[in-house]
Each structure stands twice: as C-alpha cells, then as structure tokens.
Scaffold this motif. Structure first.
Motif, short mmCIF file in Angstrom:
data_model
loop_
_atom_site.label_atom_id
_atom_site.label_comp_id
_atom_site.label_asym_id
_atom_site.label_seq_id
_atom_site.Cartn_x
_atom_site.Cartn_y
_atom_site.Cartn_z
N UNK A 271 0.81 -1.21 0.00
CA UNK A 271 0.00 0.00 0.00
C UNK A 271 0.85 1.27 0.00
N UNK A 272 0.18 2.37 -0.31
CA UNK A 272 0.86 3.66 -0.26
C UNK A 272 1.35 3.95 1.15
N UNK A 273 0.56 3.62 2.16
CA UNK A 273 0.97 3.88 3.54
C UNK A 273 2.22 3.08 3.91
N UNK A 274 2.35 1.88 3.37
CA UNK A 274 3.55 1.08 3.58
C UNK A 274 4.77 1.83 3.06
N UNK A 275 4.66 2.34 1.84
CA UNK A 275 5.78 3.05 1.23
C UNK A 275 6.08 4.37 1.93
N UNK A 276 5.05 5.10 2.33
CA UNK A 276 5.27 6.35 3.07
C UNK A 276 6.04 6.05 4.35
N UNK B 67 17.13 7.87 -1.62
CA UNK B 67 16.19 6.92 -1.02
C UNK B 67 15.42 6.20 -2.11
N UNK B 68 15.03 6.94 -3.13
CA UNK B 68 14.30 6.34 -4.25
C UNK B 68 15.14 5.25 -4.93
N UNK C 153 1.13 2.67 -5.98
CA UNK C 153 1.17 3.04 -4.56
C UNK C 153 2.54 3.61 -4.21
N UNK C 154 3.59 3.01 -4.73
CA UNK C 154 4.96 3.49 -4.51
C UNK C 154 5.13 4.89 -5.09
N UNK D 71 3.28 7.45 -2.99
CA UNK D 71 4.00 7.70 -1.74
C UNK D 71 5.18 8.63 -1.98
N UNK D 72 5.92 8.41 -3.05
CA UNK D 72 7.04 9.29 -3.38
C UNK D 72 6.57 10.73 -3.59
N UNK D 73 5.48 10.89 -4.34
CA UNK D 73 4.94 12.23 -4.56
C UNK D 73 4.55 12.90 -3.24
N UNK D 74 3.89 12.14 -2.37
CA UNK D 74 3.45 12.67 -1.08
C UNK D 74 4.64 13.12 -0.23
#
Length: 67
Positions: A10-15, A32-33, A55-56, A59-62
C-alpha cells in the motif's frame, strides 16, 4: 521492513518506509528512491504489479510534497 511478496503493497507502507529511511540515513529523496528501487523492487518496478507500483509512486509524490 519486511516485503510481503504475496500481496499488493500500500501507499501507507511506502510512506512509512520512506520516512524511516529518511530519518535513519543522511541523503536526499533521490538517494532513497534509488535504494528502494534496488532493495524492494530489485530494479524492476513491475515486480509486484501495477497497484504496488502506483502506490509506490503516490508515496514518493506525497513525501516530496512534504519536503
């Protein structure tokens, strides 16, 4: 963090993962990316399917917006 090879990440996992790496290592979001792409995706963003890839990227954008 452990990578779950059986399901969509999920996005939250990646964040959470990105924030953890940023807090424990000195470096830029670009570093990091690169680390995540080589460590989690083993150089292949398609490895876990389109949903995980998106999702990844979300998360990067966020994270980039927060910096």
């Amino acid at each position: 963090m452990r990578v779950n090879h059986a399901g969509t990440l999920s996005k939250s996992y990646f964040v959470s993962y990105i924030e953890l790496v940023l807090s424990t290592r000195i470096g830029s979001i670009e570093e990091v990316e690169k680390l995540m792409q080589s460590h989690i995706f083993e150089g292949n963003l398609e490895q876990y399917g389109e949903d995980t890839k998106q999702a990844y990227k979300q998360a990067l954008r966020e994270i980039k917006e927060q910096l």
